[in-house]
Design a protein around this motif. Structure first.
Motif, PDB file in Angstrom:
ATOM      1  N   ILE A  99       0.681  -1.210  -0.072  1.00 58.86           N
ATOM      2  CA  ILE A  99      -0.037   0.003  -0.138  1.00 58.86           C
ATOM      3  C   ILE A  99       0.732   1.212   0.033  1.00 58.86           C
ATOM      4  O   ILE A  99       0.612   2.397  -0.946  1.00 58.86           O
ATOM      5  CB  ILE A  99      -0.803  -0.013   1.300  1.00 58.86           C
ATOM      6  N   PHE A 100       1.899   1.204   0.701  1.00 57.36           N
ATOM      7  CA  PHE A 100       2.844   2.573   0.888  1.00 57.36           C
ATOM      8  C   PHE A 100       3.733   2.798  -0.293  1.00 57.36           C
ATOM      9  O   PHE A 100       4.141   3.759  -0.606  1.00 57.36           O
ATOM     10  CB  PHE A 100       3.412   2.541   2.303  1.00 57.36           C
ATOM     11  N   PHE A 101       4.095   1.446  -1.112  1.00 59.67           N
ATOM     12  CA  PHE A 101       4.833   1.563  -2.118  1.00 59.67           C
ATOM     13  C   PHE A 101       3.891   2.243  -3.323  1.00 59.67           C
ATOM     14  O   PHE A 101       4.312   3.014  -4.154  1.00 59.67           O
ATOM     15  CB  PHE A 101       5.535   0.295  -2.567  1.00 59.67           C
ATOM     16  N   ASP A 102       2.676   1.642  -3.217  1.00 60.88           N
ATOM     17  CA  ASP A 102       1.598   2.312  -4.210  1.00 60.88           C
ATOM     18  C   ASP A 102       1.415   3.875  -3.946  1.00 60.88           C
ATOM     19  O   ASP A 102       0.911   4.328  -5.011  1.00 60.88           O
ATOM     20  CB  ASP A 102       0.442   1.471  -4.445  1.00 60.88           C
ATOM     21  N   LEU A 103       1.360   4.174  -2.816  1.00 64.82           N
ATOM     22  CA  LEU A 103       1.216   5.341  -2.455  1.00 64.82           C
ATOM     23  C   LEU A 103       2.108   6.371  -3.133  1.00 64.82           C
ATOM     24  O   LEU A 103       1.872   7.580  -3.830  1.00 64.82           O
ATOM     25  CB  LEU A 103       1.113   5.737  -1.009  1.00 64.82           C
ATOM     26  N   ASP A 104       3.434   5.946  -3.404  1.00 65.55           N
ATOM     27  CA  ASP A 104       4.570   6.719  -3.962  1.00 65.55           C
ATOM     28  C   ASP A 104       4.030   6.678  -5.326  1.00 65.55           C
ATOM     29  O   ASP A 104       4.544   7.975  -6.168  1.00 65.55           O
ATOM     30  CB  ASP A 104       5.907   5.967  -3.808  1.00 65.55           C
ATOM     31  N   LYS A 105       3.742   5.696  -6.004  1.00 66.40           N
ATOM     32  CA  LYS A 105       3.046   5.966  -7.433  1.00 66.40           C
ATOM     33  C   LYS A 105       2.047   6.619  -7.595  1.00 66.40           C
ATOM     34  O   LYS A 105       1.916   7.294  -8.530  1.00 66.40           O
ATOM     35  CB  LYS A 105       2.986   4.339  -7.776  1.00 66.40           C
ATOM     36  N   SER A 106       1.068   6.667  -6.789  1.00 61.29           N
ATOM     37  CA  SER A 106       0.030   7.370  -7.116  1.00 61.29           C
ATOM     38  C   SER A 106       0.140   9.057  -6.788  1.00 61.29           C
ATOM     39  O   SER A 106      -0.295  10.014  -7.343  1.00 61.29           O
ATOM     40  CB  SER A 106      -1.176   7.078  -6.090  1.00 61.29           C
ATOM     41  N   ASP A 107       1.298   9.301  -5.960  1.00 62.33           N
ATOM     42  CA  ASP A 107       1.574  10.598  -5.573  1.00 62.33           C
ATOM     43  C   ASP A 107       2.134  11.260  -6.934  1.00 62.33           C
ATOM     44  O   ASP A 107       2.154  12.446  -7.071  1.00 62.33           O
ATOM     45  CB  ASP A 107       2.429  10.871  -4.417  1.00 62.33           C
TER      46      ASP A 107
END
Length: 110
Positions: A99-107
């Protein structure tokens, strides 16, 4: 010529001063409103960050540092809310990390 005479009259100057003062007053009011709105949004973001990080610390303390790094970069409250809603359903540490790795991508998209 007539306009020059009119501009020099006390009536013209008085009316101009009145509109000038109204403009300043209106500008101040709009500035205050925008400042309040921005402050509310910043407070909302900070509250969402703290809620998400508290949850992480309780259930997945191993990813707390990663979570803090990612969450502090997010400026969109919908992204934070979405991350929290995903996080409450994960079962494993690996799912939480993702989830937190994906957050980096969505940001990066915003």
């Amino acid at each position: 010529m007539f306009q020059d005479i009119l501009r020099e009259s006390w009536v013209y100057k008085e009316i101009g001063q009145e509109y000038f003062e109204q403009g300043i007053e209106q500008g101040i009011e709009q500035g205050i409103e925008k400042g309040i709105e921005k402050g509310i949004e910043q407070g909302k973001l900070q509250g969402q960050r703290e809620m998400l990080l508290s949850f992480v610390q309780k259930d997945f303390p191993e990813v707390a540092i990663l979570a803090r790094q990612q969450v502090d970069k997010i400026t969109d409250s919908e992204i934070l809310q979405g991350a929290f809603l995903k996080l409450v359903h994960v079962q494993t540490l690996e799912e939480a990390k993702q989830i937190f790795f994906d957050l980096d991508k969505s940001d990066e998209k915003h």
